[in-house]
Design a protein around this motif. Sequence first.
Motif, mmCIF file in Angstrom:
data_model
loop_
_atom_site.group_PDB
_atom_site.id
_atom_site.type_symbol
_atom_site.label_atom_id
_atom_site.label_comp_id
_atom_site.label_asym_id
_atom_site.label_seq_id
_atom_site.Cartn_x
_atom_site.Cartn_y
_atom_site.Cartn_z
ATOM 1 N N THR A 1 35.259 51.738 94.563
ATOM 2 C CA THR A 1 34.316 50.624 94.436
ATOM 3 C C THR A 1 33.885 50.545 92.976
ATOM 4 N N ASN A 2 33.411 49.400 92.541
ATOM 5 C CA ASN A 2 32.973 49.314 91.146
ATOM 6 C C ASN A 2 31.680 50.099 90.940
ATOM 7 N N GLN A 3 31.617 50.763 89.793
ATOM 8 C CA GLN A 3 30.477 51.620 89.450
ATOM 9 C C GLN A 3 29.962 51.176 88.089
ATOM 10 N N GLU A 4 28.841 50.460 88.122
ATOM 11 C CA GLU A 4 28.320 49.889 86.877
ATOM 12 C C GLU A 4 27.391 50.870 86.147
ATOM 13 N N ASN A 5 26.970 50.459 84.966
ATOM 14 C CA ASN A 5 26.154 51.333 84.123
ATOM 15 C C ASN A 5 25.197 50.475 83.304
ATOM 16 N N TYR B 1 23.777 45.341 88.276
ATOM 17 C CA TYR B 1 23.687 44.405 87.143
ATOM 18 C C TYR B 1 24.383 43.083 87.429
ATOM 19 N N SER B 2 25.545 43.163 88.055
ATOM 20 C CA SER B 2 26.271 41.918 88.355
ATOM 21 C C SER B 2 26.026 41.451 89.779
ATOM 22 N N ASN B 3 25.572 42.341 90.639
ATOM 23 C CA ASN B 3 25.462 42.050 92.074
ATOM 24 C C ASN B 3 26.799 41.631 92.676
ATOM 25 N N PHE B 4 27.870 42.019 92.019
ATOM 26 C CA PHE B 4 29.210 41.666 92.474
ATOM 27 C C PHE B 4 29.868 42.964 92.956
ATOM 28 N N HIS B 5 29.941 43.112 94.260
ATOM 29 C CA HIS B 5 30.378 44.375 94.858
ATOM 30 C C HIS B 5 31.856 44.294 95.213
ATOM 31 N N VAL B 6 32.646 45.123 94.549
ATOM 32 C CA VAL B 6 34.094 45.081 94.776
ATOM 33 C C VAL B 6 34.521 46.338 95.534
ATOM 34 N N GLY B 7 35.414 46.150 96.497
ATOM 35 C CA GLY B 7 35.945 47.284 97.268
ATOM 36 C C GLY B 7 37.456 47.251 97.247
ATOM 37 N N ILE C 1 32.900 50.806 85.592
ATOM 38 C CA ILE C 1 34.339 50.853 85.930
ATOM 39 C C ILE C 1 34.602 49.984 87.152
ATOM 40 N N CYS C 2 35.715 49.279 87.131
ATOM 41 C CA CYS C 2 36.124 48.436 88.260
ATOM 42 C C CYS C 2 36.588 49.295 89.439
ATOM 43 N N ALA C 3 36.491 48.694 90.614
ATOM 44 C CA ALA C 3 36.889 49.375 91.854
ATOM 45 C C ALA C 3 38.331 49.877 91.796
ATOM 46 N N GLU C 4 39.198 49.068 91.236
ATOM 47 C CA GLU C 4 40.630 49.417 91.220
ATOM 48 C C GLU C 4 40.883 50.683 90.421
ATOM 49 N N ARG C 5 40.212 50.807 89.254
ATOM 50 C CA ARG C 5 40.461 51.988 88.420
ATOM 51 C C ARG C 5 39.753 53.226 88.959
ATOM 52 N N PRO D 1 40.170 34.655 97.394
ATOM 53 C CA PRO D 1 40.603 35.910 96.769
ATOM 54 C C PRO D 1 40.185 35.999 95.300
ATOM 55 N N ILE D 2 39.891 37.220 94.837
ATOM 56 C CA ILE D 2 39.771 37.461 93.392
ATOM 57 C C ILE D 2 40.942 38.356 93.015
ATOM 58 N N SER D 3 41.331 38.297 91.748
ATOM 59 C CA SER D 3 42.430 39.178 91.367
ATOM 60 C C SER D 3 41.983 40.111 90.244
ATOM 61 N N PRO D 4 42.649 41.258 90.127
ATOM 62 C CA PRO D 4 42.195 42.300 89.201
ATOM 63 C C PRO D 4 42.091 41.819 87.754
ATOM 64 N N CYS D 5 41.130 42.378 87.031
ATOM 65 C CA CYS D 5 40.940 42.023 85.622
ATOM 66 C C CYS D 5 42.123 42.538 84.793
ATOM 67 N N GLY D 6 42.212 42.136 83.555
ATOM 68 C CA GLY D 6 43.319 42.513 82.688
ATOM 69 C C GLY D 6 43.484 44.022 82.534
HETATM 70 N N1 THU Z 1 35.173 44.079 89.079
HETATM 71 C C1 THU Z 1 35.958 44.940 89.792
HETATM 72 O O1 THU Z 1 35.521 46.023 90.182
HETATM 73 N N2 THU Z 1 37.220 44.554 90.071
HETATM 74 C C2 THU Z 1 37.751 43.337 89.794
HETATM 75 O O2 THU Z 1 38.894 43.086 90.153
HETATM 76 C C3 THU Z 1 36.959 42.352 89.049
HETATM 77 C C4 THU Z 1 35.631 42.819 88.574
HETATM 78 C C5 THU Z 1 33.795 44.468 88.810
HETATM 79 C C6 THU Z 1 33.433 44.801 87.404
HETATM 80 C C7 THU Z 1 31.937 44.534 87.415
HETATM 81 O O3 THU Z 1 31.272 45.674 87.911
HETATM 82 C C8 THU Z 1 31.763 43.406 88.401
HETATM 83 O O4 THU Z 1 32.943 43.400 89.188
HETATM 84 C C9 THU Z 1 31.558 42.053 87.753
HETATM 85 O O5 THU Z 1 32.532 41.819 86.815
#
Ligand code: THU
Length: 177
Positions: free
Chosen positions: A77-81, A57-63, A88-92, A124-129
């Motif tokens: 890794t992030n697992q979208e729905n 959905y986002s095409n934004f692949h986080v590891g 869920i974000c990769a970190e969690r 760099p990107i940093s983790p969401c809230g």
């Molecule tokens: N995302 C992460 O997995 N980690 C981050 O630190 C930022 C965002 C994911 C959530 C979503 O699947 C996608 O990136 C776009 O927000």
Amino acid sequence: MPLTKFRGIVVFNLIYMTEKKVEFSYEEFNDSSELNEADALLLNEARKVTVDAYAPYSNFHVGAIALLENGEKVVGTNQENASYPVGICAERVLLGSAATLFPNVAIKTMAISYNSKEVKSDHPISPCGMCRQALLEYETRTEKPIRIILSGQEGKVFIINTVKYLLPFAFTKSELK
Ligand code: THU
């Protein structure tokens, strides 16, 4: 100075206020070649594991990858729905696996990277809230600071020595007792 009226007389309000400042320092590197061998390896693994993200959905692949105190490594890794908030974000994802596979083992260092066909992965990107809150819980629970390495597939690298820096004024378990 603010004024108020007391029995028809204008009086000055006394201000008992001190201004406070929150500051933290972190390390910045021009690229991963400037890192020590262990950190460079960990970041490289975070960069590679982005291929396992499910992010249609986002095409934004986080590891993300964590090096634990016992020497083990855990990835996420992030697992979208299709129902977006369920994703869920990769970190969690990583934290859930680490806590289950190796309960109560502290995380020494976590590297986080990303890849996307829509945006350049060169900073760099940093983790969401929400992830900051989850990371802080882990740090508090294991009583050891988590070092965080942040970088894209290339370019600058940031190293932050504790999650506490990322979440000032955090709500923690100490409020619940
Ligand atoms: N995302 C992460 O997995 N980690 C981050 O630190 C930022 C965002 C994911 C959530 C979503 O699947 C996608 O990136 C776009 O927000």
